[in-house]
Design an enzyme around this catalytic site. Structure first.
Site, PDB file in Angstrom:
ATOM      1  N   ASP A 167      -5.410   8.434 -69.704  1.00 24.91           N
ATOM      2  CA  ASP A 167      -4.984   7.794 -70.951  1.00 24.91           C
ATOM      3  C   ASP A 167      -5.222   8.754 -72.111  1.00 24.91           C
ATOM      4  O   ASP A 167      -6.254   8.686 -72.792  1.00 24.91           O
ATOM      5  CB  ASP A 167      -5.667   6.446 -71.174  1.00 24.91           C
ATOM      6  CG  ASP A 167      -5.093   5.352 -70.279  1.00 24.91           C
ATOM      7  OD1 ASP A 167      -4.156   5.640 -69.504  1.00 24.91           O
ATOM      8  OD2 ASP A 167      -5.582   4.206 -70.349  1.00 24.91           O
ATOM      9  N   HIS A 209      -9.953  -5.777 -66.984  1.00 18.75           N
ATOM     10  CA  HIS A 209      -9.623  -5.077 -65.731  1.00 18.75           C
ATOM     11  C   HIS A 209     -10.607  -5.407 -64.598  1.00 18.75           C
ATOM     12  O   HIS A 209     -10.816  -4.593 -63.700  1.00 18.75           O
ATOM     13  CB  HIS A 209      -9.566  -3.563 -65.957  1.00 18.75           C
ATOM     14  CG  HIS A 209      -8.650  -3.151 -67.069  1.00 18.75           C
ATOM     15  ND1 HIS A 209      -7.301  -3.399 -67.038  1.00 18.75           N
ATOM     16  CD2 HIS A 209      -8.898  -2.523 -68.241  1.00 18.75           C
ATOM     17  CE1 HIS A 209      -6.752  -2.931 -68.153  1.00 18.75           C
ATOM     18  NE2 HIS A 209      -7.688  -2.403 -68.893  1.00 18.75           N
ATOM     19  N   VAL A 259     -11.433   0.884 -68.662  1.00 17.18           N
ATOM     20  CA  VAL A 259     -12.129  -0.170 -69.389  1.00 17.18           C
ATOM     21  C   VAL A 259     -12.703   0.444 -70.664  1.00 17.18           C
ATOM     22  O   VAL A 259     -13.476   1.405 -70.598  1.00 17.18           O
ATOM     23  CB  VAL A 259     -13.252  -0.790 -68.544  1.00 17.18           C
ATOM     24  CG1 VAL A 259     -13.983  -1.871 -69.334  1.00 17.18           C
ATOM     25  CG2 VAL A 259     -12.695  -1.353 -67.246  1.00 17.18           C
TER      26      VAL A 259
END
Length: 481
Positions: free
Chosen positions: A197, A330, A358
């Site tokens: 990410d 999650h 997370v």
């Protein structure tokens, strides 16, 4: 009578040694859920006119410079950059003296379109046959547009090579992201293990998707141009957007961020391995097929067989989705990966598994569920052969923090807190490493969670040898008296 007393004494010694061994399997101290509440900066991306996104001056000046390891052993780097006006120059000048460049390497050029956005010219240049533990200076571009940087190659692969890694995940490009990056750059770490990410460009639409990849590249250049970032992909790199006609997963990521996957015999840039200093680092892809008989499944089995703990005692795994997570966000999302990979982590005694995804921080004890292989906290038990699982998905992106943890805190969870920050892992030798998680406390770095990580191969074998030697000495003394 005397013989019975000797046997009883020997039995007590052995029983004590066994109890010491068993105690090492427990969860340890009760887990901590931090009560710290920070005054959170707004989770919005930095405005486009901010100085961290400034385009370098000069016609066709190279920008978005970043480097990563370029081979299996750490003797090569891949230097990447973007030019927006022309595809040339496409070379890197480099050497070991500042301002004096003895060598030149040619790169390759690519570009891509995303919706109606057309990327600049993306350059990738492999520089090989580097000397270990050497500072290199390099220059990209020419004339007034030329830019100069430097990096240091790692020490030779060796079991006692000390090295300091930074760990960052889910970074994005908010003011919280900038805080994390600035704090990390003061840590003294030499290479970033990035947990996926990257830019969060997929939260935008149409041409702004590509634009936000460009801004992130310029934002992170203050670090990525000077030390390798070891990349792994997260869900925000997938960018599956059929409403825009974009259905090729990882398109932007693969064009922009190369990995040395071929050097580890991988068939995909999304999963690969490197050796650096005293560490063997394995990168897995949570968003590629990984079940039995898939390419990633075959590769990971082969790669674990290539690990040599006599040369690289530290075995580290990077993956985006955590397989142990007590956050509401999650929750149990990593169970399918746990069912496939956890038995391998235990079999090969992985030291630590880092994950992101997370947006909070959490560290586990050494635990596993390999004997049950089903989900549910009640099946998780202490396991001294298992890795420590650490979630560092707290880089600072615009989605904000994951502030809701499961209550009560599971026994396997050692420490957890929903704050932004980064981690460092400082390998001292073949037996011990120092780990820190550093919180961004309203703009200040605060060392919040720390422990000594004992190597699963060398420290464990050392304890076994010491215990065996002690027991043998007791037996010899008893038999001699």
């Amino acid at each position: 009578m005397m013989g019975n007393l000797k046997l009883q004494s020997l039995f007590l010694q052995l029983a004590f040694a066994f109890c010491v061994f068993i105690s090492s399997l427990s969860f340890g101290d009760a887990g901590i859920t931090s009560t710290f509440i920070r005054s959170e900066w707004p989770s919005i991306d930095i405005p486009l006119d901010h100085e961290v996104f400034a385009v370098p001056q000069g016609y066709n000046a190279p920008q978005q410079v970043h480097i990563t390891q370029g081979d299996y052993e750490g003797k090569a780097v891949i230097i990447s950059w973007v030019t927006h006006d022309e595809p040339e120059p496409n070379s890197v000048q480099y050497g070991t003296s500042d301002g004096s460049y003895e060598f030149t390497a040619e790169g390759v050029v690519t570009n891509y379109t995303f919706y109606k956005y057309k990327s600049g010219y993306i350059h990738h240049c492999l520089i090989a046959d580097l000397k270990y533990d050497t500072k290199y200076y390099y220059k990209i571009g020419s004339g007034d547009s030329a830019r100069e940087f430097w990096f240091r190659s790692p020490p030779k692969v060796d079991p006692d090579a000390s090295y300091k890694f930074g760990i960052i995940g889910d970074l994005g490009q908010t003011f919280n992201s900038l805080s994390t990056l600035n704090h990390y750059m003061k840590s003294g770490a030499q290479t970033v293990l990035f947990l996926g990410d990257i830019s969060y460009a997929d939260r935008y639409q149409f041409n702004d998707v590509g634009l936000r990849w460009d801004t992130w590249g310029r934002f992170a250049e203050q670090s990525t141009a000077y030390q390798p970032w070891i990349w792994s992909a997260g869900n925000h790199e997938i960018e599956y957007m059929p409403y825009m006609g974009e259905v090729e997963p990882f398109k932007s990521y693969i064009h922009r961020y190369l990995t040395p996957y071929l050097a580890s015999k991988s068939s995909s840039p999304l999963w690969y391995a490197i050796r650096r200093a005293s560490a063997h680092i394995i990168v897995l892809s949570a968003y590629s097929p990984f079940v039995k008989y898939t390419p990633q499944w075959h590769w990971i089995h082969e790669e674990f067989e290539r690990v040599d703990r006599e040369k690289t005692p530290w075995l580290i795994v990077l993956m985006h989705v955590p397989i142990y997570n007590s956050n509401e966000a999650h929750f149990e999302e990593g169970d399918s990966m746990r069912s496939v990979f956890e038995s391998l982590f235990v079999k090969y005694r992985v030291d630590v598994v880092f994950a992101g995804h997370v947006h909070a921080y959490e560290r586990s004890y050494r635990i596993s569920s390999v004997h049950n292989n089903v989900s549910g906290d009640h099946h998780i038990v202490p396991d001294k052969s298992a890795p420590v699982y650490i979630t560092v998905g707290d880089g600072g992106n615009q989605e904000g923090l994951a502030g809701r943890f499961k209550d009560p805190q599971p026994e396997y969870s050692a420490f957890r807190e929903p704050s932004y920050g980064h981690s460092t892992l400082e390998i001292k030798n073949r037996t011990h490493a120092l780990y820190h998680w550093n919180r961004n406390d309203d703009g200040k770095k605060v060392a919040t969670d720390a422990f000594v990580l004992r190597n699963q191969y060398w420290a464990r074998n050392r304890r076994r040898r010491k215990l065996k030697k002690h027991i043998q000495m007791v037996i010899d003394e008893e038999m001699a008296s």
